[in-house]
Write a protein that holds these residues in place. Structure first.
Motif, PDB file in Angstrom:
ATOM      1  N   ASP A  92       0.827  -1.218   0.000  1.00 46.43           N
ATOM      2  CA  ASP A  92       0.000   0.000   0.000  1.00 46.43           C
ATOM      3  C   ASP A  92       0.856   1.260   0.000  1.00 46.43           C
ATOM      4  OD1 ASP A  92      -1.964  -1.803   0.352  1.00 46.43           O
ATOM      5  OD2 ASP A  92      -2.572  -1.129   2.375  1.00 46.43           O
ATOM      6  N   ARG A  93       1.919   1.252   0.783  1.00 48.67           N
ATOM      7  CA  ARG A  93       2.674   2.484   0.989  1.00 48.67           C
ATOM      8  C   ARG A  93       3.864   2.629   0.051  1.00 48.67           C
ATOM      9  NH1 ARG A  93       4.425   1.767   6.273  1.00 48.67           N
ATOM     10  NH2 ARG A  93       5.306   3.852   6.233  1.00 48.67           N
ATOM     11  N   TYR A  94       4.378   1.509  -0.437  1.00 51.53           N
ATOM     12  CA  TYR A  94       5.575   1.591  -1.287  1.00 51.53           C
ATOM     13  C   TYR A  94       5.412   0.743  -2.551  1.00 51.53           C
ATOM     14  CZ  TYR A  94       7.308   3.013   3.306  1.00 51.53           C
ATOM     15  OH  TYR A  94       7.464   3.614   4.523  1.00 51.53           O
ATOM     16  N   PRO A  95       4.427   1.073  -3.410  1.00 55.36           N
ATOM     17  CA  PRO A  95       4.163   0.228  -4.586  1.00 55.36           C
ATOM     18  C   PRO A  95       5.384   0.091  -5.514  1.00 55.36           C
ATOM     19  CG  PRO A  95       2.896   2.280  -4.672  1.00 55.36           C
ATOM     20  CD  PRO A  95       3.498   2.207  -3.315  1.00 55.36           C
ATOM     21  N   ASP A  96       6.144   1.137  -5.685  1.00 56.88           N
ATOM     22  CA  ASP A  96       7.312   1.033  -6.581  1.00 56.88           C
ATOM     23  C   ASP A  96       8.382   0.138  -5.979  1.00 56.88           C
ATOM     24  OD1 ASP A  96       6.021   2.740  -8.246  1.00 56.88           O
ATOM     25  OD2 ASP A  96       7.071   4.540  -7.514  1.00 56.88           O
ATOM     26  N   TRP A  97       8.586   0.314  -4.698  1.00 55.35           N
ATOM     27  CA  TRP A  97       9.633  -0.450  -4.013  1.00 55.35           C
ATOM     28  C   TRP A  97       9.337  -1.952  -4.043  1.00 55.35           C
ATOM     29  CZ3 TRP A  97       9.474  -3.295   0.634  1.00 55.35           C
ATOM     30  CH2 TRP A  97      10.729  -3.623   1.182  1.00 55.35           C
ATOM     31  N   VAL A  98       8.076  -2.338  -3.857  1.00 52.91           N
ATOM     32  CA  VAL A  98       7.783  -3.777  -3.821  1.00 52.91           C
ATOM     33  C   VAL A  98       7.894  -4.429  -5.194  1.00 52.91           C
ATOM     34  CG1 VAL A  98       6.314  -3.692  -1.763  1.00 52.91           C
ATOM     35  CG2 VAL A  98       5.262  -3.596  -4.019  1.00 52.91           C
ATOM     36  N   SER A  99       7.909  -3.627  -6.261  1.00 49.70           N
ATOM     37  CA  SER A  99       7.947  -4.231  -7.599  1.00 49.70           C
ATOM     38  C   SER A  99       9.263  -4.960  -7.875  1.00 49.70           C
ATOM     39  CB  SER A  99       7.676  -3.172  -8.676  1.00 49.70           C
ATOM     40  OG  SER A  99       8.725  -2.221  -8.657  1.00 49.70           O
ATOM     41  N   HIS A 123      18.563  11.320  21.244  1.00 52.06           N
ATOM     42  CA  HIS A 123      17.878  12.396  20.522  1.00 52.06           C
ATOM     43  C   HIS A 123      18.618  12.539  19.203  1.00 52.06           C
ATOM     44  CE1 HIS A 123      16.652  14.309  24.641  1.00 52.06           C
ATOM     45  NE2 HIS A 123      16.300  13.054  24.513  1.00 52.06           N
ATOM     46  N   VAL A 124      17.937  12.200  18.115  1.00 46.74           N
ATOM     47  CA  VAL A 124      18.666  12.005  16.878  1.00 46.74           C
ATOM     48  C   VAL A 124      17.778  12.350  15.683  1.00 46.74           C
ATOM     49  CG1 VAL A 124      17.980   9.577  16.640  1.00 46.74           C
ATOM     50  CG2 VAL A 124      20.220  10.270  15.831  1.00 46.74           C
ATOM     51  N   GLU A 125      18.413  12.721  14.584  1.00 47.66           N
ATOM     52  CA  GLU A 125      17.651  12.963  13.357  1.00 47.66           C
ATOM     53  C   GLU A 125      16.991  11.658  12.906  1.00 47.66           C
ATOM     54  OE1 GLU A 125      20.293  13.668  10.048  1.00 47.66           O
ATOM     55  OE2 GLU A 125      21.421  11.854  10.493  1.00 47.66           O
ATOM     56  N   SER A 126      15.885  11.804  12.189  1.00 48.95           N
ATOM     57  CA  SER A 126      15.114  10.637  11.757  1.00 48.95           C
ATOM     58  C   SER A 126      15.954   9.651  10.929  1.00 48.95           C
ATOM     59  CB  SER A 126      13.906  11.147  10.964  1.00 48.95           C
ATOM     60  OG  SER A 126      13.259  10.115  10.315  1.00 48.95           O
ATOM     61  N   ALA A 127      16.814  10.171  10.049  1.00 53.23           N
ATOM     62  CA  ALA A 127      17.591   9.298   9.154  1.00 53.23           C
ATOM     63  C   ALA A 127      18.585   8.415   9.898  1.00 53.23           C
ATOM     64  CB  ALA A 127      18.333  10.150   8.125  1.00 53.23           C
ATOM     65  N   SER A 128      18.934   8.819  11.150  1.00 54.45           N
ATOM     66  CA  SER A 128      19.889   8.041  11.945  1.00 54.45           C
ATOM     67  C   SER A 128      19.218   7.289  13.089  1.00 54.45           C
ATOM     68  CB  SER A 128      20.951   8.977  12.558  1.00 54.45           C
ATOM     69  OG  SER A 128      21.749   9.571  11.569  1.00 54.45           O
ATOM     70  N   ASP A 129      17.886   7.240  13.071  1.00 57.77           N
ATOM     71  CA  ASP A 129      17.185   6.692  14.235  1.00 57.77           C
ATOM     72  C   ASP A 129      17.121   5.170  14.236  1.00 57.77           C
ATOM     73  OD1 ASP A 129      15.837   7.039  16.684  1.00 57.77           O
ATOM     74  OD2 ASP A 129      13.900   6.758  15.696  1.00 57.77           O
ATOM     75  N   GLY A 130      17.372   4.546  13.107  1.00 56.75           N
ATOM     76  CA  GLY A 130      17.233   3.088  13.071  1.00 56.75           C
ATOM     77  C   GLY A 130      15.773   2.683  13.120  1.00 56.75           C
ATOM     78  N   LEU A 131      14.968   3.353  12.297  1.00 51.81           N
ATOM     79  CA  LEU A 131      13.528   3.091  12.272  1.00 51.81           C
ATOM     80  C   LEU A 131      13.244   1.733  11.627  1.00 51.81           C
ATOM     81  CD1 LEU A 131      12.434   6.706  11.360  1.00 51.81           C
ATOM     82  CD2 LEU A 131      11.965   5.497  13.508  1.00 51.81           C
ATOM     83  N   PRO A 132      12.068   1.156  11.945  1.00 52.07           N
ATOM     84  CA  PRO A 132      11.780  -0.234  11.547  1.00 52.07           C
ATOM     85  C   PRO A 132      11.837  -0.504  10.040  1.00 52.07           C
ATOM     86  CG  PRO A 132       9.957   0.720  12.812  1.00 52.07           C
ATOM     87  CD  PRO A 132      11.042   1.714  12.829  1.00 52.07           C
ATOM     88  N   GLU A 133      11.588   0.524   9.224  1.00 57.17           N
ATOM     89  CA  GLU A 133      11.644   0.289   7.771  1.00 57.17           C
ATOM     90  C   GLU A 133      12.947   0.808   7.161  1.00 57.17           C
ATOM     91  OE1 GLU A 133       7.863   2.036   6.668  1.00 57.17           O
ATOM     92  OE2 GLU A 133       6.876   0.080   6.739  1.00 57.17           O
ATOM     93  N   ILE A 141      19.642  -5.731  -0.206  1.00 59.31           N
ATOM     94  CA  ILE A 141      18.349  -5.052  -0.363  1.00 59.31           C
ATOM     95  C   ILE A 141      18.150  -4.095   0.815  1.00 59.31           C
ATOM     96  CG2 ILE A 141      15.842  -5.430  -0.387  1.00 59.31           C
ATOM     97  CD1 ILE A 141      16.470  -8.099  -1.835  1.00 59.31           C
ATOM     98  N   GLU A 142      17.638  -2.907   0.504  1.00 56.89           N
ATOM     99  CA  GLU A 142      17.413  -1.905   1.544  1.00 56.89           C
ATOM    100  C   GLU A 142      15.923  -1.711   1.775  1.00 56.89           C
ATOM    101  OE1 GLU A 142      19.565   1.290  -0.216  1.00 56.89           O
ATOM    102  OE2 GLU A 142      21.500   0.575   0.556  1.00 56.89           O
ATOM    103  N   GLY A 143      15.528  -1.585   3.014  1.00 60.13           N
ATOM    104  CA  GLY A 143      14.129  -1.342   3.359  1.00 60.13           C
ATOM    105  C   GLY A 143      13.644  -0.052   2.720  1.00 60.13           C
ATOM    106  N   PRO A 144      12.323   0.126   2.636  1.00 59.35           N
ATOM    107  CA  PRO A 144      11.770   1.253   1.885  1.00 59.35           C
ATOM    108  C   PRO A 144      12.120   2.617   2.464  1.00 59.35           C
ATOM    109  CG  PRO A 144      10.059   0.087   3.088  1.00 59.35           C
ATOM    110  CD  PRO A 144      11.284  -0.753   3.182  1.00 59.35           C
ATOM    111  N   GLN A 145      12.498   2.675   3.749  1.00 60.81           N
ATOM    112  CA  GLN A 145      12.863   3.984   4.313  1.00 60.81           C
ATOM    113  C   GLN A 145      14.353   4.106   4.574  1.00 60.81           C
ATOM    114  OE1 GLN A 145      10.619   5.124   7.737  1.00 60.81           O
ATOM    115  NE2 GLN A 145       8.739   5.445   6.569  1.00 60.81           N
ATOM    116  N   PHE A 146      15.148   3.159   4.081  1.00 59.65           N
ATOM    117  CA  PHE A 146      16.586   3.228   4.310  1.00 59.65           C
ATOM    118  C   PHE A 146      17.141   4.544   3.762  1.00 59.65           C
ATOM    119  CE2 PHE A 146      20.976   2.779   3.042  1.00 59.65           C
ATOM    120  CZ  PHE A 146      21.551   2.232   4.175  1.00 59.65           C
TER     121      PHE A 146
END
Ligand code: C2O
Ligand code: CU
Length: 522
Positions: A92-99, A123-133, A141-146
């Motif tokens: 749903d959220r990453y149609p291009d990535w799943v292709s 306390h860290v910027e989002s790009a360095s937070d280690g978020l689940p995606e 392969i990199e997750g959709p928010q890497f």
């Protein structure tokens, strides 16, 4: 952890996730684990070595998982009914990535092994937070928010006991259980000014639970179950360890790093009733307002730590030379609340032992009863811009027992991970979140990015916080059926973060939600 040089003037660490072999106990055959591997290690280490940061001194850390195989250490427990384990969950959220994946006509299989490292409490910027995606696979392969491999930790926050651990969507419970966890300490001037016990009198203690097969391999259920409790206590990677301490004063940094167990900790003396008082001086993200004496005869008789919670404590063994002190656990499993009638240790009533050497006692380094703690940063309730009604819920999804977070403005019964972002605090503003637990059990609720304070709990959220939680927190126990009110300021960084339950089985199966700190008005 050893640094590997510097980048742009900041100490630089290269840490790999790698397989390793670990001895938990001489009577348990060696266990294959996954651990964090520093520059001087020949394999992954469990627990990961402690990262020691200094307040206001930036660190750069590059995490990579190339040494990991493409099959999970706990491959029999990888359950693809769990959310985030297959491309359909991202469609749903990453149609291009799943292709790129076979199921969508692409060439790649969806990777079974996915990891991403989150430094819990920074306390860290989002790009360095280690978020689940933001995960990566060893196959490339990199997750959709890497976004990046080299994380930037400014450490602009109070000295405290933090930790780093895996956070990949749908598989965090197995990655952390495999061994991907370690301490991250931030030190600062206030530690030194207090003159606390240090060097070999300062010891981090990571409390976890595990189950073993006869051959020493980790045991974990094959099918997803929303609750897991091991039957072996493992402290700093050792099963039911005995720690020989000297008759002197220690500072312990306690962390509950278990998947789903709560620990309610006290000491018991094998020889007679007397035990040293545990003086708590700090909580998740820094010093308490007041030192809390914990033990029999005190107002607080035990130290409750839910998954991911920390406590900074001082214990003086100087009057106990020759004694053996057992670290007891009274928390039930599943944990409901401190007053529940199932608080019998949940099958793990003993965690570890201190054996105090029979040598000459040393004078204590500090007197905890007269310590003047710097105390927490406080938030002004009058300054609150937004109060949000949140909730904790249960449901069934995909045939699995599932827990959800309900957010203000969302659907009845709780949000799913893929639902639109609803919670958008404005940068620089103070918010109160009123979290009502509509489930019977306790959930340790964690917000990324911020410190918060507990301002109320109980049936209607108006009872005072526990003495042990009157400091800056990042994780709060919301007991079965109650409402907890927390206050926080969304100060420094904008962008995407998450809040979630830190029972890893809940977090993996939908008890986690994105939130977004925005510039300007929502
Ligand atoms: Cu300790 Cu979002 O995690
Ligand atoms: Cu939960």
């Amino acid at each position: 952890m050893e640094s590997t040089g510097s980048r742009k003037g900041a100490p630089y660490y290269h840490i790999e996730m790698a397989p390793g072999t670990h001895e938990h106990h001489p009577d348990i055959p060696d266990t294959p684990i996954w651990g964090y591997k520093g520059p001087n290690d020949d394999e992954g280490k469990y627990p990961g070595k402690t990262i020691e940061a200094t307040q206001n001194q930036r660190l750069k850390v590059e995490f990579s998982n190339d040494p990991l195989p493409e099959t999970h250490l706990l491959t029999d427990s990888v359950d693809t009914a769990v959310h985030g384990t297959k491309p359909e969950d991202y469609e749903d959220r990453y149609p291009d990535w799943v292709s790129q994946f076979e199921a969508f006509g692409g060439t790649f299989a969806f990777p079974e092994v996915r990891t991403v490292t989150h430094a819990h409490g920074v306390h860290v910027e989002s790009a360095s937070d280690g978020l689940p995606e933001q995960w990566q696979s060893p196959g490339g392969i990199e997750g959709p928010q890497f976004q990046k491999a080299v994380y930037d930790y400014p450490n602009r926050q109070s000295p405290a006991t933090l930790w780093y651990h895996d956070h990949a969507l749908g598989i965090t419970r197995l990655n952390v259980y495999a061994g991907l966890a370690g301490f991250y300490l931030i030190r600062g001037r206030s530690d030194r000014r207090l003159g606390l016990p240090s060097g070999d009198q300062e010891i981090p203690l990571l409390f976890q639970d595990r189950m073993f097969h006869e051959n020493g391999r980790y045991k974990y259920p094959a099918e997803f179950a929303p609750e897991f409790a091991g039957d072996v206590s493992v402290v700093n990677g050792k099963a039911w360890p005995t720690f020989v301490v000297q008759p002197r004063q220690y500072r312990f940094r306690l962390l509950n790093g278990s998947n789903g167990r709560f620990f309610d900790i006290s000491l018991e003396n094998e020889n007679d009733g007397e035990v040293p008082t545990i003086y708590q001086i700090g909580t998740d993200l820094g010093f308490l307002q007041d030192v809390v004496p914990i033990g029999s005869g005190q107002d607080t008789t035990s130290l409750l730590l839910g998954p991911a919670e920390r406590a900074d404590v001082i214990v003086d063994f100087s009057e106990y030379a020759g004694d053996t002190l057992t670290v007891k656990n009274d928390a039930g499993f599943p944990f409901v609340s401190p007053d529940a009638d199932n608080n019998d240790g949940g099958g793990l009533p003993e965690l570890a032992q201190f054996r105090v050497a029979d040598t000459d006692p040393e004078t204590p380094v500090v007197d905890p009863t007269t310590l003047k703690l710097p105390g927490p940063e406080t938030f002004r309730e009058e300054a609150t811009k937004t109060t949000r009604q949140m909730s904790l819920e249960t449901t069934t999804l995909n045939g699995l027992d599932t827990h959800l977070l309900g957010e203000e403005g969302g659907r009845a019964g709780g949000e799913h991970w893929n639902d639109p972002v609803l919670t958008k605090p404005q940068i620089g503003t103070t918010e109160v979140w009123e979290i009502t637990n509509n489930t019977p059990d306790s959930h340790p609720i964690h917000l990324h990015l911020v410190d918060f304070q507990v301002i109320g709990r109980g049936p209607d959220g108006t009872e005072p916080p526990e003495p042990t939680e009157r400091g800056n927190k990042d994780t709060v126990n919301v007991y079965g059926g109650e409402t907890v009110r927390i206050i926080s300021r969304f100060g420094e960084f904008s962008g995407r973060y998450v809040w979630h339950c830190h029972i890893l089985e809940h977090e993996d199966q939908e008890m986690m939600r994105p939130y977004e700190v925005i510039q300007g008005n929502s």
